[in-house]
Design an enzyme around this catalytic site. Sequence first.
Site, PDB file in Angstrom:
ATOM      1  N   ALA A 104       0.880  -1.170   0.000  1.00  7.54           N
ATOM      2  CA  ALA A 104       0.000   0.000   0.000  1.00  7.54           C
ATOM      3  C   ALA A 104       0.925   1.229   0.000  1.00  7.54           C
ATOM      4  CB  ALA A 104      -0.899  -0.018   1.222  1.00  7.54           C
ATOM      5  N   GLY A 154       4.125   1.308   2.368  1.00 10.65           N
ATOM      6  CA  GLY A 154       5.115   0.273   2.058  1.00 10.65           C
ATOM      7  C   GLY A 154       5.798   0.555   0.730  1.00 10.65           C
ATOM      8  N   ARG A 194       0.463  -9.435  -0.694  1.00 13.52           N
ATOM      9  CA  ARG A 194      -0.400 -10.635  -0.654  1.00 13.52           C
ATOM     10  C   ARG A 194      -1.207 -10.751  -1.955  1.00 13.52           C
ATOM     11  NH1 ARG A 194      -5.015 -12.173   2.938  1.00 13.52           N
ATOM     12  NH2 ARG A 194      -5.460  -9.961   2.845  1.00 13.52           N
ATOM     13  N   VAL A 236       2.031  -3.605   6.892  1.00 16.11           N
ATOM     14  CA  VAL A 236       0.612  -3.920   6.701  1.00 16.11           C
ATOM     15  C   VAL A 236      -0.171  -3.290   7.852  1.00 16.11           C
ATOM     16  CG1 VAL A 236       1.102  -6.065   5.464  1.00 16.11           C
ATOM     17  CG2 VAL A 236       0.768  -6.140   7.938  1.00 16.11           C
ATOM     18  N   ASN A 285       2.013   0.900  12.580  1.00 20.64           N
ATOM     19  CA  ASN A 285       1.668   1.504  13.872  1.00 20.64           C
ATOM     20  C   ASN A 285       1.129   0.448  14.829  1.00 20.64           C
ATOM     21  OD1 ASN A 285       2.297   4.233  13.883  1.00 20.64           O
ATOM     22  ND2 ASN A 285       0.419   4.823  12.819  1.00 20.64           N
ATOM     23  N   SER A 317       7.298   7.631  11.082  1.00 19.28           N
ATOM     24  CA  SER A 317       6.356   8.748  10.995  1.00 19.28           C
ATOM     25  C   SER A 317       6.695   9.647   9.823  1.00 19.28           C
ATOM     26  CB  SER A 317       6.393   9.584  12.278  1.00 19.28           C
ATOM     27  OG  SER A 317       5.531  10.688  12.122  1.00 19.28           O
ATOM     28  N   LYS A 357       6.767   5.711  19.219  1.00 21.05           N
ATOM     29  CA  LYS A 357       5.909   6.149  18.099  1.00 21.05           C
ATOM     30  C   LYS A 357       4.487   6.425  18.602  1.00 21.05           C
ATOM     31  CE  LYS A 357       4.406   7.279  14.112  1.00 21.05           C
ATOM     32  NZ  LYS A 357       3.255   6.728  13.566  1.00 21.05           N
ATOM     33  N   HIS A 380       4.526   9.705  20.228  1.00 18.92           N
ATOM     34  CA  HIS A 380       4.591  10.698  19.139  1.00 18.92           C
ATOM     35  C   HIS A 380       3.175  10.985  18.626  1.00 18.92           C
ATOM     36  CE1 HIS A 380       4.255  11.514  14.835  1.00 18.92           C
ATOM     37  NE2 HIS A 380       5.344  12.267  14.957  1.00 18.92           N
ATOM     38  N   ASN A 381       2.427   9.923  18.375  1.00 22.11           N
ATOM     39  CA  ASN A 381       1.078  10.112  17.846  1.00 22.11           C
ATOM     40  C   ASN A 381       0.172  10.793  18.869  1.00 22.11           C
ATOM     41  OD1 ASN A 381       2.056   8.688  15.660  1.00 22.11           O
ATOM     42  ND2 ASN A 381       0.148   7.588  15.354  1.00 22.11           N
ATOM     43  N   GLU A 422       0.883  14.274  18.708  1.00 19.43           N
ATOM     44  CA  GLU A 422       0.256  14.743  17.453  1.00 19.43           C
ATOM     45  C   GLU A 422      -1.231  15.067  17.702  1.00 19.43           C
ATOM     46  OE1 GLU A 422       0.978  12.084  13.999  1.00 19.43           O
ATOM     47  OE2 GLU A 422      -1.189  12.112  13.675  1.00 19.43           O
ATOM     48  N   TYR A 423      -1.894  14.204  18.461  1.00 18.86           N
ATOM     49  CA  TYR A 423      -3.306  14.462  18.792  1.00 18.86           C
ATOM     50  C   TYR A 423      -3.442  15.782  19.562  1.00 18.86           C
ATOM     51  CZ  TYR A 423      -5.615   9.972  17.622  1.00 18.86           C
ATOM     52  OH  TYR A 423      -6.178   8.894  16.977  1.00 18.86           O
ATOM     53  N   LYS A 443      -7.541   6.296  14.634  1.00 16.88           N
ATOM     54  CA  LYS A 443      -7.221   4.892  14.419  1.00 16.88           C
ATOM     55  C   LYS A 443      -6.743   4.199  15.689  1.00 16.88           C
ATOM     56  CE  LYS A 443      -4.930   5.370  10.223  1.00 16.88           C
ATOM     57  NZ  LYS A 443      -5.246   6.751   9.909  1.00 16.88           N
ATOM     58  N   HIS A 457      -8.914   3.717  54.457  1.00 14.89           N
ATOM     59  CA  HIS A 457      -7.774   3.580  53.545  1.00 14.89           C
ATOM     60  C   HIS A 457      -6.494   4.206  54.105  1.00 14.89           C
ATOM     61  CE1 HIS A 457     -10.219   1.742  50.512  1.00 14.89           C
ATOM     62  NE2 HIS A 457     -11.072   2.748  50.526  1.00 14.89           N
TER      63      HIS A 457
END
Length: 478
Positions: free
Chosen positions: A13, A16, A35, A76, A104, A130, A184, A187-188, A191-192, A262, A453
Site C-alpha cells: 500500500a 510500504g 499478498r 501492513v 503503527n 512517521s 511512536k 509521538h502520535n 500529534e493528537y 485509528k 484507607h
Amino acid sequence: MAEKSRIGVTGLAVMGANLARNIASRGVPVAVHNRTTAKTTQFMQDYGHEGDFTGAESTEDFVAALEKPRRIIVMVKAGKPVDGVIEELTPLLDEGDIIIDAGNSHFPDTVRRTAECAENGIRFMGVGVSGGEEGALLGPSIMPGGDPEAYAEVEDVFTSIAAVVDGTPCCVHVGPGGAGHYVKMVHNGIEYADIQLIAEAYDLLTRVAGLDATAIGKIFEEWNTGDLESFLIEITGKVLAKTDEKTGRPLVDVIVDQAGQKGTGTWTAIDALGLGIPLTGITEAVFARGLSALRDERKKASATLAGPSPEGKEDRTDLVEDIRQALYASKVVAYAQGFAQMRAASIENGWDLDLGAMATIWRGGCIIRAQFLNRIRDAYAEHPDLDNLLMVPYFTEAVANAQDAWRRVVVTATEQGVAIPAFSSSLSYYDGYRTERGPANLIQGLRDFFGAHTYKRIDGEGSFHTRWSQDGTEVQTD
Ligand code: 6PG
C-alpha cells in the site's frame, strides 16, 4: 540487477511502496511483495525502473530473493494482518533472520511478537515510522526498537532513508522490545494534542474573533515564522487557504466536524492512566475527537442546552496574540506531559530511553516536527534526568511570559461558551503542578472515612486511621 536483495518490503500500500522506493533510491537492492499479486505487478510497472527491485509473486519467492540474514520490512495494517504475515514467513525463514514491523502496532503486541519470533530463532523489531506517505518516500523519522544486534544489520539502510536535520539523521535505536513502537505511540499522542490545540485556536478565531478561514489561514502562516514554527502549523495555513472547487467556499467550511481516529491516541492515554502519569493534553484531545463523533447528539443538544453563544465581535487586536500565546503554553505542557510519560515508561520497562535523542529524531520527517524540539533536545542534554520539561529555565520562562494571555483566553472562551478542553486542562495541570499543597489531603480524609484507607500526616512518619464513626480517635496503622 543484484543476485539477492539486501532488504525486502512486504505490504505495498502507499506507505510500504514509498518506503521501498526510498530505500531503492539509496542504491539498495529491494525485493517487494504483496499478498495480492496484482499490487506487486502494478508496483513493478509503476516504479520498477526507479531502482534495483525484485518483484516477488509468492512469499516463497520473496524470501528466496533475499540475502542472509534476511531483512524483511512488514508494512501492513496494525493488528491481525501483522500476525498473519509473521505466520506465513516463519516456516520459510532461518535462524537469525529479521522481521521488521514498520506499521503503527500497539507496543504490547510487539513485545509478544518479539518473544514468539525468538522461539523460532527469528529476530523481531518493532519500528515506528512517521511522516505519512510523503515522509516514507522522501525521508521519515524512524524509531527502531528491538535487539540492538538486529538493528546493526539495518542501521545503514534506515539512517540513509531517514530525514536529516543539521546533518543528523532522524533515526536512532530507541531501545529493546516494544520501545520503538512505544515512542511512536507517544509521538502520535502528542500529534493528537498538537492538532486539538490548533483546532481550539481556530475555533476561537472563528467564533470569538469572528474571522473567516482565509484570514485565519494567514494568521497561521504568520505564526509559522515564530516560536510555533512546525509542520502542523504550516499545513493548517494551507488547509485553511484551500477553496472548495464545488462551492467556491473555503474547503474547511464544507468538511463535516467529526474527527476520525485509528487508536494510537487512545493507547497513549490508556497507558498514561496505567502509569499514573497526568497526560491531560493528549487525553483531552482523544476525548474531543470522541465528542466530535457524537454529531447527531450535539445537534439535538445545541437546541436544548442553555449557555452563551459567541457573537464573533471580540476586539481582535489583542485576542489573536493571546490565542497564539495560549497555544504555545499549552503545547509546552502537552510535550512536558508526553516526555514525562516516556520517562516513566522507560523506568518501568528498563528501556533506558534517551529522551534528548527522541526529541532529536522528531525534529524532521515526522508529523510533529518543529523548531521547538531543538529546545527539548537541549533541555535533556543539560539535564538527562529531568522530571518535567516545565522546570527547565527556557520553558519556565516561556510559560511564565505566556500565562497572562493563556488565562485571558481560558476566561474568554469559558464566558462565551466555547469548548477549549486542551487549553483549559493544560492550564489546570500547570496550576496543579506548581501548587505545593493541593487538596488531596481532603481526598485522603474522605477515603479514610468511608474505607479506612489510611492517610499520612505532615508531622511524622507512618500511616494513620481515624475511627470516624466510632470514638473519633486516631490510630497508627504502620
Ligand atoms: C505519522 C502519523 C500516522 C498516521 C496517524 C493518524 O506519524 O505518520 O501519526 O501514523 O497519520 O496514525 O492517526 P489517526 O488516524 O488516529 O488520527
